[in-house]
Each structure stands twice: as structure tokens, then as C-alpha cells.
Design a protein around this motif. Structure first.
Motif, PDB file in Angstrom:
ATOM      1  N   VAL A 186      -5.000   8.360   0.145  1.00  0.00           N
ATOM      2  CA  VAL A 186      -4.756   9.685  -0.254  1.00  0.00           C
ATOM      3  C   VAL A 186      -6.066  10.709   0.174  1.00  0.00           C
ATOM      4  O   VAL A 186      -6.897  10.050   0.805  1.00  0.00           O
ATOM      5  CB  VAL A 186      -4.742   9.741  -1.686  1.00  0.00           C
ATOM      6  N   ILE A 187      -5.781  11.866   0.450  1.00  0.00           N
ATOM      7  CA  ILE A 187      -6.682  12.775   0.665  1.00  0.00           C
ATOM      8  C   ILE A 187      -7.518  12.979  -0.492  1.00  0.00           C
ATOM      9  O   ILE A 187      -6.995  13.443  -1.403  1.00  0.00           O
ATOM     10  CB  ILE A 187      -5.999  13.978   1.240  1.00  0.00           C
ATOM     11  N   ALA A 188      -8.868  12.960  -0.483  1.00  0.00           N
ATOM     12  CA  ALA A 188      -9.816  13.040  -1.406  1.00  0.00           C
ATOM     13  C   ALA A 188      -9.902  14.544  -1.643  1.00  0.00           C
ATOM     14  O   ALA A 188      -9.777  15.523  -0.847  1.00  0.00           O
ATOM     15  CB  ALA A 188     -11.194  12.614  -1.211  1.00  0.00           C
ATOM     16  N   ASP A 189      -9.988  14.966  -3.028  1.00  0.00           N
ATOM     17  CA  ASP A 189     -10.094  16.222  -3.342  1.00  0.00           C
ATOM     18  C   ASP A 189     -11.621  16.620  -3.577  1.00  0.00           C
ATOM     19  O   ASP A 189     -11.806  17.441  -3.910  1.00  0.00           O
ATOM     20  CB  ASP A 189      -9.524  16.585  -4.631  1.00  0.00           C
ATOM     21  N   PRO A 195       0.883  -1.196  -0.179  1.00  0.00           N
ATOM     22  CA  PRO A 195      -0.007  -0.144   0.011  1.00  0.00           C
ATOM     23  C   PRO A 195       0.882   1.329  -0.123  1.00  0.00           C
ATOM     24  O   PRO A 195       1.963   1.242   0.300  1.00  0.00           O
ATOM     25  CB  PRO A 195      -0.739  -0.149   1.253  1.00  0.00           C
ATOM     26  N   ARG A 196       0.299   2.327  -0.447  1.00  0.00           N
ATOM     27  CA  ARG A 196       1.100   3.642  -0.488  1.00  0.00           C
ATOM     28  C   ARG A 196       0.089   4.674   0.239  1.00  0.00           C
ATOM     29  O   ARG A 196      -1.077   4.813  -0.056  1.00  0.00           O
ATOM     30  CB  ARG A 196       1.143   4.289  -2.099  1.00  0.00           C
ATOM     31  N   ILE A 197       0.839   5.145   0.908  1.00  0.00           N
ATOM     32  CA  ILE A 197       0.107   6.141   1.858  1.00  0.00           C
ATOM     33  C   ILE A 197       0.913   7.663   1.549  1.00  0.00           C
ATOM     34  O   ILE A 197       2.065   7.839   1.496  1.00  0.00           O
ATOM     35  CB  ILE A 197       0.541   5.972   3.430  1.00  0.00           C
ATOM     36  N   ALA A 225       0.819  11.917   6.469  1.00  0.00           N
ATOM     37  CA  ALA A 225       1.695  12.219   7.673  1.00  0.00           C
ATOM     38  C   ALA A 225       1.685  13.570   8.234  1.00  0.00           C
ATOM     39  O   ALA A 225       1.885  13.918   9.442  1.00  0.00           O
ATOM     40  CB  ALA A 225       3.184  11.857   7.229  1.00  0.00           C
ATOM     41  N   ARG A 226       1.609  14.588   7.216  1.00  0.00           N
ATOM     42  CA  ARG A 226       1.535  15.988   7.599  1.00  0.00           C
ATOM     43  C   ARG A 226       0.221  16.102   8.434  1.00  0.00           C
ATOM     44  O   ARG A 226       0.594  17.018   9.503  1.00  0.00           O
ATOM     45  CB  ARG A 226       1.587  16.889   6.311  1.00  0.00           C
ATOM     46  N   LEU A 227      -0.850  16.020   8.087  1.00  0.00           N
ATOM     47  CA  LEU A 227      -2.207  15.974   8.878  1.00  0.00           C
ATOM     48  C   LEU A 227      -2.213  15.446  10.015  1.00  0.00           C
ATOM     49  O   LEU A 227      -2.864  15.674  10.928  1.00  0.00           O
ATOM     50  CB  LEU A 227      -3.334  15.877   7.794  1.00  0.00           C
ATOM     51  N   ALA A 228      -1.564  14.085   9.924  1.00  0.00           N
ATOM     52  CA  ALA A 228      -1.811  13.249  11.295  1.00  0.00           C
ATOM     53  C   ALA A 228      -0.668  12.408  11.408  1.00  0.00           C
ATOM     54  O   ALA A 228      -0.240  11.351  11.065  1.00  0.00           O
ATOM     55  CB  ALA A 228      -2.860  11.946  10.913  1.00  0.00           C
ATOM     56  N   PRO A 229       0.431  13.003  11.868  1.00  0.00           N
ATOM     57  CA  PRO A 229       1.833  12.644  12.232  1.00  0.00           C
ATOM     58  C   PRO A 229       1.843  11.274  12.909  1.00  0.00           C
ATOM     59  O   PRO A 229       2.885  10.654  12.695  1.00  0.00           O
ATOM     60  CB  PRO A 229       2.533  13.775  13.059  1.00  0.00           C
ATOM     61  N   GLY A 230       1.027  10.833  13.809  1.00  0.00           N
ATOM     62  CA  GLY A 230       1.159   9.689  14.451  1.00  0.00           C
ATOM     63  C   GLY A 230       0.190   8.564  13.697  1.00  0.00           C
ATOM     64  O   GLY A 230       0.348   7.581  14.306  1.00  0.00           O
ATOM     65  N   PHE A 231      -0.129   8.906  12.543  1.00  0.00           N
ATOM     66  CA  PHE A 231      -1.152   7.804  11.970  1.00  0.00           C
ATOM     67  C   PHE A 231      -0.223   6.744  11.568  1.00  0.00           C
ATOM     68  O   PHE A 231       1.211   6.812  11.031  1.00  0.00           O
ATOM     69  CB  PHE A 231      -1.558   8.236  10.596  1.00  0.00           C
ATOM     70  N   CYS A 232      -0.643   5.506  11.858  1.00  0.00           N
ATOM     71  CA  CYS A 232      -0.069   4.326  11.481  1.00  0.00           C
ATOM     72  C   CYS A 232      -1.104   3.282  10.730  1.00  0.00           C
ATOM     73  O   CYS A 232      -2.252   3.273  11.117  1.00  0.00           O
ATOM     74  CB  CYS A 232       0.696   3.246  12.779  1.00  0.00           C
ATOM     75  N   ALA A 233      -0.666   2.773   9.804  1.00  0.00           N
ATOM     76  CA  ALA A 233      -1.706   1.658   9.102  1.00  0.00           C
ATOM     77  C   ALA A 233      -0.917   0.344   8.971  1.00  0.00           C
ATOM     78  O   ALA A 233       0.535   0.209   8.874  1.00  0.00           O
ATOM     79  CB  ALA A 233      -1.857   2.197   7.559  1.00  0.00           C
ATOM     80  N   LEU A 234      -1.358  -0.836   9.112  1.00  0.00           N
ATOM     81  CA  LEU A 234      -1.122  -2.155   9.177  1.00  0.00           C
ATOM     82  C   LEU A 234      -1.843  -2.786   7.980  1.00  0.00           C
ATOM     83  O   LEU A 234      -2.992  -2.725   8.126  1.00  0.00           O
ATOM     84  CB  LEU A 234      -1.270  -2.801  10.344  1.00  0.00           C
TER      85      LEU A 234
END
Length: 154
Positions: free
Chosen positions: A130-133, A6-8, A13-22
Motif C-alpha cells: 500500500v502507499i504509506a500515509d 499478497p494484496r496490492i 496501479a493508478r500511480l504505476a500502471p506497468g507495475f508487476c510483482a511476483l
């Protein structure tokens, strides 16, 4: 099976620095105990509100803040764990769907964490976050039938 990496988007990361995905890829196998998910889901629903994990509400509030950072309104579009938990608190239970779906819904409810599953055979390319537009169409079910939703007007 081809590798699924997966690609994040770095903007996450800028908007949610602590975000982790598994991401875990599981090869389908026969379900031996067809009620395992239903039992787990019933247990998670029954425990909600009576045996609340002390960190759950704080954790969900943090998700709300992340969603606000993405431009979403958490009251209207909460994270999946929050939506499931609200539905259980309103209705008392979630209906069983499928053993695998029931298991990840039970985990979402019990641990206040968004969990989901995807059919890799349906993917074209690799998964990406990704962040939707706001211009994206997406597939949903409406009255039990597949449909494609257009973006909400501006």
C-alpha cells in the motif's frame, strides 16, 4: 503452511500502471553450499560498472519516476536495487550476510530490480503493498539491535 496471497492496493496501479510483482514462497531447506550466495554477490559486485546491462540505468530511472509519483524523493529513498548498486559503486563490494540474502542482493545488483525476502512466520495476516500515509511505525535495526522507527515529523 497457509496460502499467502499478497494484496496490492489499486492506488499502486493508478500511480504505476506497468507495475508487476511476483511473490514466491520457498520452504526452507538446508543450505549445502554455504558460499553460493557470497560467490554470486561477489560476481555481481565485480561486474557492476564494467559489464553494465544496457537497460539497467533506464530501468532504475523508471523506478525513480514511480517513487516520485508515490511522493518519495528517490535521491533520499531510492528503490532497494538502486541503493545496493550505489553502495557497491561507492564501496566496491557488499558484505556477505546470509546465503539467501546474498543471492537476492546479487540478483538486485545484476538485474537492476528490487528483490527481497520475508520470513512468513513473522507475518500476521497476508502481505500487502500500500502507499504509506506517513503515520506508520516500522521495525528496523539500529546498531545491530531491533528498534521501532516513528514517522518523520511532518
Amino acid at each position: 503452511m497457509f496460502p499467502m496471497i499478497p494484496r496490492i492496493d489499486p492506488e499502486i496501479a493508478r500511480l504505476a500502471p506497468g507495475f508487476c510483482a511476483l511473490s514466491i514462497v520457498v520452504e526452507a531447506a538446508p543450505v549445502i553450499d554455504t558460499l553460493v550466495g557470497e560467490r554470486a554477490l561477489a560476481r555481481a559486485c565485480a561486474a557492476l560498472g564494467t559489464d553494465e546491462a544496457p537497460w539497467a540505468l533506464e530501468h532504475l530511472a523508471a523506478w525513480d519516476q514511480v517513487f516520485k509519483g508515490f511522493g518519495a524523493k528517490p535521491a533520499r529513498t531510492p528503490c532497494s536495487a538502486q541503493a545496493l548498486r550505489k553502495r557497491v559503486l561507492r564501496d566496491g563490494v557488499l558484505p556477505a550476510i546470509d546465503p539467501v540474502v546474498d543471492l537476492y542482493n546479487a540478483i538486485s545488483i545484476e538485474y537492476a530490480i528490487p528483490v527481497g525476502g520475508e520470513d512468513l512466520a513473522a507475518y500476521v495476516g497476508a502481505p500487502r503493498l500500500v502507499i504509506a500515509d506517513g503515520s506508520e511505525c516500522f521495525d528496523t535495526l539500529k546498531e545491530g539491535l531491533p528498534t521501532q522507527e516513528a514517522p518523520a515529523p511532518g
